[in-house]
Design a protein around this motif. Structure first.
Motif, PDB file in Angstrom:
ATOM      1  N   GLU A  57      17.156 -35.114  70.161  1.00 32.73           N
ATOM      2  CA  GLU A  57      17.457 -34.237  71.295  1.00 32.73           C
ATOM      3  C   GLU A  57      18.969 -34.058  71.460  1.00 32.73           C
ATOM      4  O   GLU A  57      19.435 -32.974  71.783  1.00 32.73           O
ATOM      5  N   GLU A  63       8.619 -34.447  78.434  1.00 31.85           N
ATOM      6  CA  GLU A  63       7.897 -33.672  77.416  1.00 31.85           C
ATOM      7  C   GLU A  63       6.758 -34.465  76.785  1.00 31.85           C
ATOM      8  O   GLU A  63       5.764 -33.892  76.357  1.00 31.85           O
ATOM      9  N   LYS A 119      14.322 -35.706  79.558  1.00 30.68           N
ATOM     10  CA  LYS A 119      13.618 -34.575  78.931  1.00 30.68           C
ATOM     11  C   LYS A 119      12.560 -35.071  77.942  1.00 30.68           C
ATOM     12  O   LYS A 119      11.421 -34.600  77.960  1.00 30.68           O
TER      13      LYS A 119
END
Length: 174
Positions: free
Chosen positions: A164, A134, A130
């Protein structure tokens, strides 16, 4: 015509080379991330409890064996040959059962560890993926792997991945 082909080829090579340099590359020490995850600490606690339960069962078998061995040695002279052979066979079977249990227990601990660790690894990998997506990273390299690369030239994604995953404590010293 040949000059046009050469010129086109040269332009294509330059464009691909500059696009390669425009790519972002990162690095991460996934082992450090895994060790910092609260799930890992919980997994270790659960695994230790599981191993202790198996160890307790193994000790119970060992105590039973030792008691029967002591009884056998104490009463050896009073046993008839047939009773002596029966007791020896019983002791051998109990010892074999203990060895088999020990082997199975080790395999069970390894299976349990894998069972508990797999979702933690998947969660860490999902967080790394992720963060990489991103932030537009083309590739993420594992710190300390056998591949040769300049780690200082790569962006360390660990702080972002830790955020995260909700890890707030400081990274462990290496």
């Amino acid at each position: 015509m040949k000059k046009a082909i050469k010129l086109t080829l040269a332009v294509a090579l330059m464009l691909s080379a500059t696009s390669l340099f425009a790519q972002k590359f990162g690095r991460i020490n996934s082992q450090e991330i895994l060790l910092a995850m609260p799930e890992t600490k919980e997994m270790e606690t659960n695994l230790q409890a599981y191993a202790k339960d198996l160890q307790d069962n193994l000790e119970t078998i060992a105590v039973e064996f030792n008691q029967k061995l002591a009884d056998f040695q104490k009463n050896y002279a009073t046993y008839s040959d047939s009773v002596r052979q029966l007791k020896e066979r019983e002791l051998q079977e109990l010892q074999n059962r203990r060895q088999e249990f020990e082997q199975v227990a080790q395999q069970d601990i390894q299976k349990k560890q894998q069972e508990l660790l797999t979702p933690i690894i998947e969660k860490a990998k999902a967080a790394i993926d992720k963060v990489a997506k991103e932030n537009g990273y083309m590739a993420i390299f594992e710190t300390g792997s056998l591949a040769a690369f300049d780690e200082a030239a790569l962006t360390d994604l660990a702080p972002q991945v830790r955020t995260e995953l909700g890890i707030t404590d400081a990274p462990a010293a290496q």
